[in-house]
Motif scaffolding. Sequence first.
Motif, PDB file in Angstrom:
ATOM      1  N   MET A 189       1.170  -1.203  -0.264  1.00 31.30           N
ATOM      2  CA  MET A 189      -0.155  -0.097   0.374  1.00 31.30           C
ATOM      3  C   MET A 189       0.794   1.071   0.244  1.00 31.30           C
ATOM      4  N   ILE A 190       0.857   2.320  -0.589  1.00 30.66           N
ATOM      5  CA  ILE A 190       1.498   3.522  -1.092  1.00 30.66           C
ATOM      6  C   ILE A 190       1.005   4.487  -0.086  1.00 30.66           C
ATOM      7  N   PRO A 191       1.774   5.160   0.867  1.00 35.58           N
ATOM      8  CA  PRO A 191       1.135   5.825   2.759  1.00 35.58           C
ATOM      9  C   PRO A 191       0.801   7.121   1.676  1.00 35.58           C
ATOM     10  N   GLU A 192      -0.184   7.904   2.313  1.00 33.92           N
ATOM     11  CA  GLU A 192      -0.591   8.977   2.393  1.00 33.92           C
ATOM     12  C   GLU A 192       0.582   9.709   3.003  1.00 33.92           C
ATOM     13  N   PRO A 193       0.096  11.062   2.154  1.00 31.31           N
ATOM     14  CA  PRO A 193       1.290  11.913   3.001  1.00 31.31           C
ATOM     15  C   PRO A 193       0.019  12.971   3.487  1.00 31.31           C
ATOM     16  N   GLU A 194       0.931  13.770   3.960  1.00 32.05           N
ATOM     17  CA  GLU A 194       0.108  14.436   5.118  1.00 32.05           C
ATOM     18  C   GLU A 194      -0.929  15.606   4.764  1.00 32.05           C
ATOM     19  N   ASN A 195      -0.713  15.973   3.474  1.00 30.57           N
ATOM     20  CA  ASN A 195      -1.597  16.988   2.330  1.00 30.57           C
ATOM     21  C   ASN A 195      -1.916  15.541   1.325  1.00 30.57           C
ATOM     22  N   PRO A 196      -2.906  15.531   1.400  1.00 34.30           N
ATOM     23  CA  PRO A 196      -3.121  14.302   0.106  1.00 34.30           C
ATOM     24  C   PRO A 196      -4.206  14.548  -1.016  1.00 34.30           C
ATOM     25  N   TRP A 197      -3.621  14.664  -1.876  1.00 34.95           N
ATOM     26  CA  TRP A 197      -4.329  15.738  -3.057  1.00 34.95           C
ATOM     27  C   TRP A 197      -5.161  14.570  -3.464  1.00 34.95           C
ATOM     28  N   CYS A 198      -6.447  15.282  -3.484  1.00 34.27           N
ATOM     29  CA  CYS A 198      -7.620  14.228  -4.370  1.00 34.27           C
ATOM     30  C   CYS A 198      -7.898  15.072  -5.355  1.00 34.27           C
ATOM     31  N   PRO A 199      -7.811  14.456  -6.518  1.00 30.17           N
ATOM     32  CA  PRO A 199      -7.654  15.521  -8.030  1.00 30.17           C
ATOM     33  C   PRO A 199      -8.853  15.663  -8.431  1.00 30.17           C
ATOM     34  N   ALA A 200      -9.188  16.416  -8.761  1.00 28.29           N
ATOM     35  CA  ALA A 200     -10.700  17.022  -9.311  1.00 28.29           C
ATOM     36  C   ALA A 200     -10.951  17.200 -11.064  1.00 28.29           C
ATOM     37  N   LEU A 201     -11.530  16.728 -11.785  1.00 29.32           N
ATOM     38  CA  LEU A 201     -11.690  17.430 -13.456  1.00 29.32           C
ATOM     39  C   LEU A 201     -11.762  19.158 -13.090  1.00 29.32           C
ATOM     40  N   ALA A 202     -11.013  20.635 -13.644  1.00 33.71           N
ATOM     41  CA  ALA A 202     -11.649  21.927 -12.875  1.00 33.71           C
ATOM     42  C   ALA A 202     -12.415  22.731 -13.831  1.00 33.71           C
ATOM     43  N   PRO A 203     -12.959  23.130 -13.667  1.00 29.50           N
ATOM     44  CA  PRO A 203     -14.606  23.409 -13.400  1.00 29.50           C
ATOM     45  C   PRO A 203     -15.357  23.979 -14.985  1.00 29.50           C
ATOM     46  N   SER A 204     -14.041  24.224 -15.315  1.00 29.28           N
ATOM     47  CA  SER A 204     -14.126  24.366 -16.866  1.00 29.28           C
ATOM     48  C   SER A 204     -14.389  23.439 -18.170  1.00 29.28           C
ATOM     49  N   LEU A 205     -13.795  21.911 -17.300  1.00 23.83           N
ATOM     50  CA  LEU A 205     -13.779  20.694 -18.571  1.00 23.83           C
ATOM     51  C   LEU A 205     -14.812  19.738 -17.553  1.00 23.83           C
ATOM     52  N   MET A 206     -15.222  18.700 -18.985  1.00 23.35           N
ATOM     53  CA  MET A 206     -15.825  18.050 -19.392  1.00 23.35           C
ATOM     54  C   MET A 206     -15.509  16.780 -19.707  1.00 23.35           C
ATOM     55  N   LEU A 207     -15.582  15.837 -19.420  1.00 21.65           N
ATOM     56  CA  LEU A 207     -14.930  14.504 -19.258  1.00 21.65           C
ATOM     57  C   LEU A 207     -16.146  13.956 -20.174  1.00 21.65           C
ATOM     58  N   ARG A 208     -16.625  13.734 -21.227  1.00 19.53           N
ATOM     59  CA  ARG A 208     -17.314  12.910 -21.959  1.00 19.53           C
ATOM     60  C   ARG A 208     -16.911  11.935 -22.864  1.00 19.53           C
ATOM     61  N   HIS A 209     -17.737  10.771 -23.188  1.00 17.49           N
ATOM     62  CA  HIS A 209     -17.413   9.392 -23.927  1.00 17.49           C
ATOM     63  C   HIS A 209     -18.374  10.352 -25.075  1.00 17.49           C
ATOM     64  N   ASP A 210     -17.276   9.970 -26.738  1.00 17.85           N
ATOM     65  CA  ASP A 210     -17.569  10.240 -27.795  1.00 17.85           C
ATOM     66  C   ASP A 210     -18.050   8.329 -28.439  1.00 17.85           C
TER      67      ASP A 210
END
Length: 90
Positions: A1-22
């Motif tokens: 298991m990978i150790p968690e850093p003290e302030n872990p980053w929880c990635p999220a899409l930037a507000p102006s982006l969308m993930l879509r399936h063509d």
Amino acid sequence: MIPEPENPWCPALAPSLMLRHDTVRDRDLLVLPERVVVLEGHAGTVVGLCDGSRTVPGIVGELAERFPDAPVATVVPDFLDRLRQEGWLK
């Protein structure tokens, strides 16, 4: 298991982006203002897990379960970091 850093980053899409399936091309896309990025391979799956609720080690762990033979522990953190540098993940 990978150790968690003290302030872990929880990635999220930037507000102006969308993930879509063509569905016509059967490709995942990142839709940006005035630009579309075609995601190759399982990149759409990785980006789809970036909902702000999972840390990078959490994403890696989930992908390692789904794709046990893939080198997710080395590839995914670098991929997410590149997306962050582009400003596509916050």
